[in-house]
Design an enzyme around this catalytic site. Structure first.
Site, mmCIF file in Angstrom:
data_model
loop_
_atom_site.group_PDB
_atom_site.id
_atom_site.type_symbol
_atom_site.label_atom_id
_atom_site.label_comp_id
_atom_site.label_asym_id
_atom_site.label_seq_id
_atom_site.Cartn_x
_atom_site.Cartn_y
_atom_site.Cartn_z
ATOM 1 N N ASP A 122 10.831 -34.787 -24.389
ATOM 2 C CA ASP A 122 11.968 -34.246 -23.110
ATOM 3 C C ASP A 122 13.110 -34.616 -23.900
ATOM 4 O O ASP A 122 12.882 -35.518 -25.050
ATOM 5 C CB ASP A 122 11.966 -34.296 -21.874
ATOM 6 C CG ASP A 122 12.682 -33.658 -21.068
ATOM 7 O OD1 ASP A 122 14.131 -32.598 -21.735
ATOM 8 O OD2 ASP A 122 12.766 -33.440 -20.136
HETATM 9 C C1 BGC Z 1 15.145 -31.175 -19.441
HETATM 10 C C2 BGC Z 1 14.686 -30.034 -19.729
HETATM 11 C C3 BGC Z 1 14.968 -29.409 -21.599
HETATM 12 C C4 BGC Z 1 15.941 -29.711 -22.180
HETATM 13 C C5 BGC Z 1 16.412 -29.363 -23.436
HETATM 14 C C6 BGC Z 1 16.591 -31.953 -20.667
HETATM 15 O O1 BGC Z 1 17.013 -32.145 -19.834
HETATM 16 O O2 BGC Z 1 14.461 -31.929 -18.934
HETATM 17 O O3 BGC Z 1 13.595 -29.133 -19.403
HETATM 18 O O4 BGC Z 1 14.496 -28.413 -22.223
HETATM 19 O O5 BGC Z 1 16.563 -31.017 -21.854
HETATM 20 O O6 BGC Z 1 17.711 -28.639 -22.498
#
Ligand code: BGC
Length: 747
Positions: free
Chosen positions: A261
């Protein structure tokens, strides 16, 4: 050109580039040769994401290495559709995408084919806007109604979540683009999400929090998996080799890439060693760390090569590698039609006394609740699609030829410019600009205007909308809470009293991504519709249901408790009560959702799987046949009412008494009929494997389904079992697995 080859020959002479480097360009057939040709620095670069400008608003990218014909690939959110910037600097063209219904609505459809079809449309937008991977679906388990991202996720049940995810993945990937199933694993809260240690027993993990991902991986074959922000039983999931390699790859056969993530630098060496192939969004420090660790011998080149090879295998599948000529013009109209048709399949009719719905002879309605005029398409954060505005309920009803009282709508609009407003009514309200979102004067409006509106309209509709989002969990109280605010409760009281006194009816529409408190007020209105956050066509789709153009066939994918504290997890959500120690102890174990409420016979407001229809269905001929591995079952469903409709049937199994304590019953399969005309029947089939029946014996590290008789229950919801049959497992089924993911603290 000359200068470049001179430069490469110099490097070759100096021994700085591997011998094959000169001419190799990546193809699907020469991955090993390219790997061989890569410098350590290039390998490290490929494991770390880089910034991109190709698709403004997309979340991240993998690094390009032009020398080797490795293109940059684009990763973009998210679960309810492609999230990119709709406008670009110095560019007159727009880049709007479709806001599809949120995950909880999709789960409420119980329709895997629809999930696949929706995925197909989402994936088409990914492809046509020049992206390579959609960072979706999100499938974490609804451990608590309070998790801020439950709207993105599917359910409290891992089978429903896993199947919806698998079919969504198949649909998206049918376009030749990838998915990233997320967030692996146990990211069931937003509070302290980047530091919290989720402490979960091995059994609860295997049966609940990992089963959903197992199904998605084994049946959906996603190109990528996103490791979560949180820790799990000690280490960060991103650094846990047992999770990312032993379980995900060796046990489940996952052959794609794992990306983090959107984390900053952590223990990069541990991440690579664990099998976390890609660091997102990536920074130079991580590249340097990989290079230096290999040089120092603290990171094996072999670990790096495994990850690099997997990334190359991913890259050769992407549209970027194929040089796909994207149009920037997907068929948004066709996708809007799909949203409008599919959203009613997930809308849940919670109450419909005296056939209030569909509305009959209603020409003018009064719309109470601010979100009647600004209906929410999706939740907040990366799961939100950047659309101009959803079709509001007011607009949807107008499109359907139903008027709404203009003076009330003017008042709500005025609420947005409260500084200019001066009348007593608005001053009395609890409107609070500081709260960040306009708090409308619900109380005052309903108190002063309900009687008058009841004279002017045939029916009242009250929209209750609580928003949730990424990065924070829902509070119990407040305008974003699980409970309704005092103003909202008063509004329901005032409006229902006024309308009932006038002999008229009231409908409540809930426009929220997840479960709300209903027990204290549900007796008042005549009908309640859970509309979730149904995407860009929100108002049209809700109007279709209210007018009867569409028959809602959604059923709840999570239990609706009387009180949020009824959930055993509430004692430890988001951290141990009374502490702030960044540990979330899953003391409740498997007692999550209906597995608890149904087993403990604890009263709920609406049970798991519940949902009414404008028609009725009868179930008959339950049959179970032993198969080579498990059983198959059938049941016949007949539409016994007056209008066409669809019915989803839930197959629960009660296991014989064995060594392990088990929930009273567990969802083991489900199916949905096609649209049945009145009087029409359909026989639904289900398949359950022995593995699908098994529980996890953590002392022995094995799955076990005891020999004996299993009750096979065909339910309209978990409390409404319509008929049953039995299956006898002659010999116990067992499957030994690895002893991994031991909790680091006592539970
Ligand atoms: C979120 C993800 C997301 C990523 C990219 C993160 O903060 O938890 O679900 O895909 O950001 O935007």
């Amino acid at each position: 050109m000359k200068i470049r080859s001179l430069f490469i020959s110099t490097l070759l002479l100096a021994g700085l580039l591997p011998a094959a480097a000169q001419s190799v360009k990546l193809t699907a057939g020469n991955i090993d040769a390219v790997l061989k040709a890569m410098t350590l620095e290039e390998k490290a670069r490929l494991l770390v994401g880089e910034r991109q400008t190709k698709v403004p608003g997309a979340a991240g990218a993998t690094a390009a290495i032009p020398r080797l014909g490795i293109p940059q690939t684009i990763l973009s959110d998210g679960p309810a559709g492609l999230r990119i910037n709709p406008t670009r600097k110095d560019d007159a063209q727009t880049y709007y995408t479709t806001a599809f219904p949120v995950g909880s609505l999709m789960a409420a459809t119980w329709n895997v084919e629809l999930a696949e079809q929706t995925g197909k449309a989402m994936g088409n937008e990914v492809l046509q806007y020049g992206c390579d991977v959609l960072l979706a679906p999100g499938l974490n388990i609804h451990r608590s109604p309070l998790c801020g991202r439950n709207f993105e996720y599917y359910s409290e049940d891992p089978l429903l979540a896993g199947k919806m995810a698998a079919y969504t993945v198949r649909g998206i990937q049918s376009n030749g683009v990838g998915t990233s199933v997320k967030h692996f694993a146990v990211n069931s809260q937003e509070t302290e999400r980047t530091s919290v240690n989720e402490v979960v027993s091995k059994r609860t993990l295997r049966e609940l929090y990992l089963r959903n991902f197992e199904i998605a991986v084994r049946e959906g074959h996603p190109w990528t998996v996103m490791s979560s922000y949180n820790r799990l039983n000690g280490p960060f999931t991103q650094e846990n080799r047992q999770l990312l390699t032993t379980l995900l790859r060796e046990e489940w056969g996952f052959d794609g890439i794992v990306m983090t993530d959107w984390t900053g630098t952590r223990n990069t060496v541990a991440q690579v060693h664990a099998g976390n192939d890609l660091m997102e969004p990536g920074n130079n420090e991580q590249v340097t760390q990989i290079v230096e660790a290999v040089k120092a011998g603290t990171l094996a080149m072999e670990d790096v090569d495994i990850c690099v090879k997997r990334i190359l295998q991913y890259i050769v599948k992407t549209p970027a590698f194929r040089g796909y000529k994207y149009s920037n013009r997907p068929d948004l109209e066709a996708h809007a039609r799909l949203v409008r048709e599919s959203a009613p399949e997930g809308m849940v009719l919670l109450k419909n006394e005296n056939a209030t719905l569909p509305m009959q002879g209603v020409k003018t309605v009064a719309l109470f609740g601010a979100q009647s005029y600004a209906t929410l398409a999706c939740g907040l954060g990366s799961g939100c699609v950047n659309i101009a505005a959803a079709v509001s309920l007011a607009r949807g009803l107008s499109n359907a030829g139903i008027n709404h009282t203009a003076d009330l709508s003017d008042l709500y609009k005025m609420g947005r410019d409260f500084d200019d407003a001066h009348n007593k009514m608005l001053q009395e309200s609890n409107w609070d600009r500081a709260a960040g979102r306009t708090q409308y004067p619900e109380l005052a409006i309903s108190r002063y205007l309900a009687d008058e509106q009841a004279k002017k309209s045939d029916l009242a509709i009250i929209t209750i909308a609580h928003e949730a989002g990424e990065g924070w969990d829902r509070p119990i109280e407040g305008w974003r809470g699980f409970n309704l605010t005092a103003d909202e409760l008063d509004m329901i009281k005032n409006v229902t009293e006024a309308y009932h006194a006038a002999g008229k009816k009231v409908v409540v529409v809930i426009n929220s991504g997840s479960v709300m408190e209903t027990a204290s007020w549900k007796a008042r209105p005549d009908a309640i519709l859970m509309a979730w956050q149904p995407g860009g066509e929100a108002g049209n789709a809700i109007a279709d249901v209210l007018t009867g153009k569409a028959n809602p066939s959604g059923k709840l994918p999570m239990t609706w408790p009387i009180d949020v504290m009824d959930h055993p997890s509430s004692m430890n959500f988001p951290t141990r009560k009374g502490t702030n120690d960044e540990v979330s102890l899953h003391e409740e174990g498997l007692k999550v959702g209906y597995r608890y409420f149904d087993t403990a016979r604890k009263e709920v407001s609406y049970p798991f799987g519940y949902g009414l229809s404008y028609t009725t269905f009868a179930y008959s001929k339950p049959q179970v046949k032993a198969a080579k591995n498990g059983f198959t079952a059938t049941v016949t469903v007949k539409n016994t009412g007056k209008v066409a409709g669809k019915e989803s049937v839930q197959l629960y199994v009660s296991a014989p008494k064995g060594k392990l304590e088990k929930p009273a019953k567990e969802l083991r399969a489900f199916a949905k009929t096609r649209r049945l005309a009145p009087g029409e029947s359909q026989t639904l089939s289900f398949t359950v494997s022995s593995y699908g029946l098994a529980s996890f014996d953590e002392a022995a590290n094995r799955w076990i389904a005891d020999a004996g008789q299993y009750a096979v229950l065909f339910g309209a919801n978990v409390e409404d079992i319509r008929c049953q049959a039995a299956f006898t497992l002659k010999k116990a089924y067992t499957q030994q697995v690895n002893d991994i993911l031991q909790p680091d603290q006592e539970l």
